[in-house]
Design an enzyme around this catalytic site. Structure first.
Site, PDB file in Angstrom:
ATOM      1  N   TYR A  58      27.645   8.770  22.358  1.00  0.00           N
ATOM      2  CA  TYR A  58      27.253   9.866  21.470  1.00  0.00           C
ATOM      3  C   TYR A  58      26.470  10.931  22.232  1.00  0.00           C
ATOM      4  O   TYR A  58      25.421  10.649  22.819  1.00  0.00           O
ATOM      5  CB  TYR A  58      26.427   9.347  20.278  1.00  0.00           C
ATOM      6  CG  TYR A  58      27.148   8.296  19.432  1.00  0.00           C
ATOM      7  CD1 TYR A  58      28.534   8.137  19.504  1.00  0.00           C
ATOM      8  CD2 TYR A  58      26.450   7.473  18.571  1.00  0.00           C
ATOM      9  CE1 TYR A  58      29.192   7.175  18.741  1.00  0.00           C
ATOM     10  CE2 TYR A  58      27.097   6.515  17.796  1.00  0.00           C
ATOM     11  CZ  TYR A  58      28.462   6.373  17.893  1.00  0.00           C
ATOM     12  OH  TYR A  58      29.104   5.423  17.139  1.00  0.00           O
ATOM     13  N   HIS A 116      32.128  -1.061  22.257  1.00  0.00           N
ATOM     14  CA  HIS A 116      32.463   0.007  21.292  1.00  0.00           C
ATOM     15  C   HIS A 116      33.889  -0.137  20.752  1.00  0.00           C
ATOM     16  O   HIS A 116      34.144   0.101  19.582  1.00  0.00           O
ATOM     17  CB  HIS A 116      32.266   1.370  21.973  1.00  0.00           C
ATOM     18  CG  HIS A 116      31.914   2.466  21.023  1.00  0.00           C
ATOM     19  ND1 HIS A 116      31.097   3.511  21.342  1.00  0.00           N
ATOM     20  CD2 HIS A 116      32.277   2.694  19.739  1.00  0.00           C
ATOM     21  CE1 HIS A 116      30.972   4.320  20.307  1.00  0.00           C
ATOM     22  NE2 HIS A 116      31.684   3.848  19.330  1.00  0.00           N
TER      23      HIS A 116
END
Ligand code: NAP
Length: 281
Positions: A58, A116
């Site tokens: 992010y 992830h």
């Protein structure tokens, strides 16, 4: 609005984590929004939120720096989730990625560290790194994200213990996991972390959601969150970039949907009738 207590969910390790927290995807991407993003997270923490979900991906690491800034002196009260990118998820790459995340997060441990999504490194390597990081006290629990049924089956063949969680796309408009993945995880007491719980805002104009919201003097976002929060073993992590959204989302914890609401939502957003592959954003 005063600080409120948040229900907890038990992980397979026996440790617990909050059933509600704040996400950080898209944070740290725009310098002009940074102050508001730190402020929104800090406001959430002041109101009792202790779970923050982030990832090295992010904002290219910037979201983790924002989490550190918002946490300030409150680190010990927080439960921080972060994620290693699949391209870093080799044995050595995972350890190095975790060390970088720890630096950006200005902390000495990540409470729950996830892969992830599945990439090319063998799962056994990533798991080895997770176990080594845990032994070194750098993470407390490990888990996965965006793992479909086949991935979970592969994982259970190489892992000597259950994953702490599987973080997946789940909301009223994405109910596919109810058919197989969710019962599979429930059977093994693996909590689900529901990401994009309000479908990034896209579902909020739906008439059925608005009708249920109207019955409770609530908002469509609160109905969508309450629908998830009522489920056992469910962890819900909306992202809110402003104080009003943070407050609105936290207040969903006080909304109880009745059987009439649930039936109306089932008619508008039917549960799956067959297996489908996992959606991902
Ligand atoms: P989301 O939480 O469903 O939606 C976030 C969007 O909804 C933002 O644009 C936000 O706007 C808006 N919003 C928040 N509260 C609102 C409210 N009360 N009323 C109206 N709009 C509202 O989507 P998400 O960010 O994709 O998912 C949540 C978190 O899950 C992420 O931040 C991330 O931590 C995690 N995630 C993980 C994965 C994965 O692959 N593991 C993928 C996606 C997301 P403002 O920003 O203006 O408040």
């Amino acid at each position: 609005m005063s600080a409120r207590s948040i229900p907890i969910v038990t992980l397979p390790s026996g440790r617990t984590m909050p059933a509600f927290g704040l996400g950080t995807w898209r944070m740290g991407e725009n310098a002009r929004k940074r102050r508001d993003e730190v402020d929104a997270l800090r406001h959430g923490i002041d109101l009792g939120v202790t779970l923050i979900d982030t990832a090295e991906m992010y904002g290219d690491g910037e979201a983790e720096r924002i989490v550190a800034e918002a946490a300030g002196g409150n680190r010990d009260r927080l439960f921080i989730v972060s994620k290693v990118l699949p391209e870093n998820a080799s044995r050595r790459g995972t350890v190095a990625a975790c060390e970088r995340s720890l630096k950006r997060l200005k902390t000495d441990r990540i409470d729950l560290y996830l892969l992830h999504w599945r990439g090319s490194p063998p799962l056994a390597e990533t798991l080895e790194a997770f176990v080594a990081l845990r032994a070194a006290g750098k993470i407390r629990d490990w888990g996965v994200s965006n793992f479909d049924m086949a991935d979970m089956a592969d994982l259970s063949r190489v892992a000597h213990e259950q994953a702490g969680t599987n973080q997946v796309l789940y909301n009223l408009t994405r109910r596919g996991i109810e058919f197989d993945l969710m019962p599979w995880c429930r059977e093994r007491k693996i909590p689900i972390m529901a990401y994009s719980p309000i479908e990034q805002g896209r579902m909020l104009g739906h008439p059925a959601l608005r009708a249920v919201a109207g019955r409770h003097d609530a908002t469509p976002a609160q109905v969508a969150l309450a629908w998830l929060l009522r489920q056992d073993g469910m962890i819900v992590i909306p992202k809110a970039g402003s104080r009003p959204h943070v407050e609105e989302d936290i207040a969903a914890l006080d909304l109880t949907l009745d059987s009439e609401d649930l039936a109306a939502l089932d008619r508008a957003f039917p549960p799956p009738a067959k297996a489908t592959s996992l959606d991902m954003l």
